[in-house]
Design a protein around this motif. Structure first.
Motif, mmCIF file in Angstrom:
data_model
loop_
_atom_site.group_PDB
_atom_site.id
_atom_site.type_symbol
_atom_site.label_atom_id
_atom_site.label_comp_id
_atom_site.label_asym_id
_atom_site.label_seq_id
_atom_site.Cartn_x
_atom_site.Cartn_y
_atom_site.Cartn_z
ATOM 1 N N GLU A 146 -7.601 11.467 3.348
ATOM 2 C CA GLU A 146 -6.309 11.135 3.946
ATOM 3 C C GLU A 146 -5.996 12.142 5.050
ATOM 4 O O GLU A 146 -6.614 13.213 5.144
ATOM 5 C CB GLU A 146 -5.195 11.163 2.893
ATOM 6 C CG GLU A 146 -5.423 10.230 1.723
ATOM 7 C CD GLU A 146 -5.309 8.761 2.100
ATOM 8 O OE1 GLU A 146 -4.756 8.472 3.186
ATOM 9 O OE2 GLU A 146 -5.767 7.911 1.324
ATOM 10 N N ASN A 156 -3.254 13.858 5.346
ATOM 11 C CA ASN A 156 -2.652 15.081 4.794
ATOM 12 C C ASN A 156 -3.710 16.029 4.239
ATOM 13 O O ASN A 156 -3.501 17.248 4.198
ATOM 14 C CB ASN A 156 -1.628 14.720 3.719
ATOM 15 C CG ASN A 156 -2.268 14.016 2.534
ATOM 16 O OD1 ASN A 156 -3.136 13.171 2.716
ATOM 17 N ND2 ASN A 156 -1.832 14.338 1.335
ATOM 18 N N SER A 193 0.845 -1.196 0.000
ATOM 19 C CA SER A 193 0.000 0.000 0.000
ATOM 20 C C SER A 193 0.882 1.249 0.000
ATOM 21 O O SER A 193 1.995 1.216 0.537
ATOM 22 C CB SER A 193 -0.909 0.013 1.232
ATOM 23 O OG SER A 193 -1.683 1.198 1.285
ATOM 24 N N ARG A 209 0.387 3.809 1.769
ATOM 25 C CA ARG A 209 0.431 4.339 3.137
ATOM 26 C C ARG A 209 0.546 3.174 4.114
ATOM 27 O O ARG A 209 0.068 2.072 3.854
ATOM 28 C CB ARG A 209 -0.819 5.172 3.436
ATOM 29 C CG ARG A 209 -2.094 4.354 3.469
ATOM 30 C CD ARG A 209 -3.312 5.221 3.694
ATOM 31 N NE ARG A 209 -4.517 4.404 3.882
ATOM 32 C CZ ARG A 209 -5.753 4.902 3.958
ATOM 33 N NH1 ARG A 209 -5.942 6.211 3.833
ATOM 34 N NH2 ARG A 209 -6.783 4.110 4.146
ATOM 35 N N ASN A 210 1.182 3.428 5.240
ATOM 36 C CA ASN A 210 1.447 2.371 6.222
ATOM 37 C C ASN A 210 0.500 2.424 7.412
ATOM 38 O O ASN A 210 0.816 1.910 8.482
ATOM 39 C CB ASN A 210 2.881 2.465 6.724
ATOM 40 C CG ASN A 210 3.163 3.796 7.405
ATOM 41 O OD1 ASN A 210 2.353 4.727 7.336
ATOM 42 N ND2 ASN A 210 4.311 3.895 8.052
ATOM 43 N N HIS A 211 -0.674 3.004 7.252
ATOM 44 C CA HIS A 211 -1.627 3.130 8.348
ATOM 45 C C HIS A 211 -3.049 3.099 7.797
ATOM 46 O O HIS A 211 -3.269 3.264 6.593
ATOM 47 C CB HIS A 211 -1.393 4.436 9.118
ATOM 48 C CG HIS A 211 -1.491 5.656 8.254
ATOM 49 N ND1 HIS A 211 -0.411 6.133 7.531
ATOM 50 C CD2 HIS A 211 -2.531 6.497 7.982
ATOM 51 C CE1 HIS A 211 -0.780 7.209 6.854
ATOM 52 N NE2 HIS A 211 -2.060 7.444 7.112
ATOM 53 N N MET A 219 5.739 -0.449 1.234
ATOM 54 C CA MET A 219 5.138 0.852 0.972
ATOM 55 C C MET A 219 5.342 1.181 -0.501
ATOM 56 O O MET A 219 6.326 1.802 -0.894
ATOM 57 C CB MET A 219 5.774 1.917 1.868
ATOM 58 C CG MET A 219 4.980 3.192 1.969
ATOM 59 S SD MET A 219 5.604 4.229 3.314
ATOM 60 C CE MET A 219 4.480 5.613 3.186
#
Length: 275
Positions: free
Chosen positions: A251, A253, A144, A146-148, A189
């Protein structure tokens, strides 16, 4: 007196002759030894056999012939190329690598290993699947960008400061501990850019790292079972400029950019002279 002196001189001359003859004998013996050593240095195998017959040296019979071809197996000399045909095959196939690129990565599992499950994405569906997966039966690989995982309904509260950003994000390694503890489970990632269902391989590309000079590279991951839970793109309903200028609040961000923009506008509104 004269007779005593004569006797002493006769004894001295006799001793001098003996020492001279001894020195000459030692010199002759030394020359013979050197000549014999030089002869033995350059002797051949038949001369050794002759010496064995003449002198009856039994220890020479215990000397076996040396097989120089067996040295390579003990690391004494360079390994011949003909012992490994794969080395020649790699050289022959090097010209065709440009036409058929070979990506590094995880190869197919062996019959003695656990089956590998590859999960694409870290959204709600993917994380719920990872949490309930039995890692005693399967090895898991998560891929993925993103890691979360993000609790998207709570993102609106982070924009106004009701919640902190760390409260709405959960690392995927906490959801599935095997990604951080198991030696056969991995988290990459990266983004999935290709899929081959015949070979059971997923082709991935690393994400950009914020404008640094490192270029993304590609790799592959072989799978036994594949779960695609990458989510969906937000709809813009065909309105021009929405994708370029709007925040979709999907997200962390996105929430950070909205909060930063909101605080900046509040600070700018307090400047004297602004309407």
């Amino acid at each position: 007196m004269n007779m005593a002196f004569e006797r002493i001189s006769r004894t001295a001359r006799h001793g001098f002759r003996r020492s001279s003859s001894g020195a000459s004998a030692r010199t002759t013996e030394k020359n013979m030894l050197c000549e014999r050593a030089s002869t033995r240095k350059y002797c051949s195998v038949p001369s050794l056999e002759r010496e064995k017959r003449n002198n009856n040296l039994s220890y020479l019979s215990s000397i076996s012939k040396v097989n120089h071809n067996s040295f390579w197996s003990r690391g004494i000399s360079i390994t011949p190329n003909y012992q490994f045909p794969s080395a020649e095959r790699i050289v022959e196939e090097s010209d065709s690598e440009c036409n058929d690129p070979k990506y590094p990565g995880l190869e197919a599992t062996r019959p003695s290993e656990k089956p590998r499950v590859v999960v694409l994405g870290t959204g709600w569906a993917a994380c719920r699947f990872l949490k309930g997966l039995d890692t005693k039966v399967y090895d898991v690989v998560c891929i993925s960008p993103r890691n979360h995982m993000v609790f998207t309904p709570l993102l609106a509260s982070t924009c106004v400061g009701t919640l902190e950003f760390r409260s709405v994000a959960e690392p995927v390694s906490r959801i599935q501990s095997a990604l951080a503890t198991s030696p056969s489970s991995y988290f990459y990632m990266a983004s999935c850019v290709g899929l081959d269902t015949d070979k059971h391989e997923v082709y991935c590309e690393t994400i950009s790292n914020g404008g640094l000079s490192h270029e993304p590279y590609r790799f592959k991951v072989a799978y036994d079972k594949l779960v695609i839970a990458a989510g969906a793109e937000p709809l813009t309903f065909g309105i021009k400029g929405v994708k370029e200028h709007a925040f979709f609040l999907r997200e962390v961000n996105h929430a950070q950019e909205i909060r930063k923009k909101l605080l900046l506008n509040l600070m700018l509104s307090e400047h004297p002279g602004d309407c």
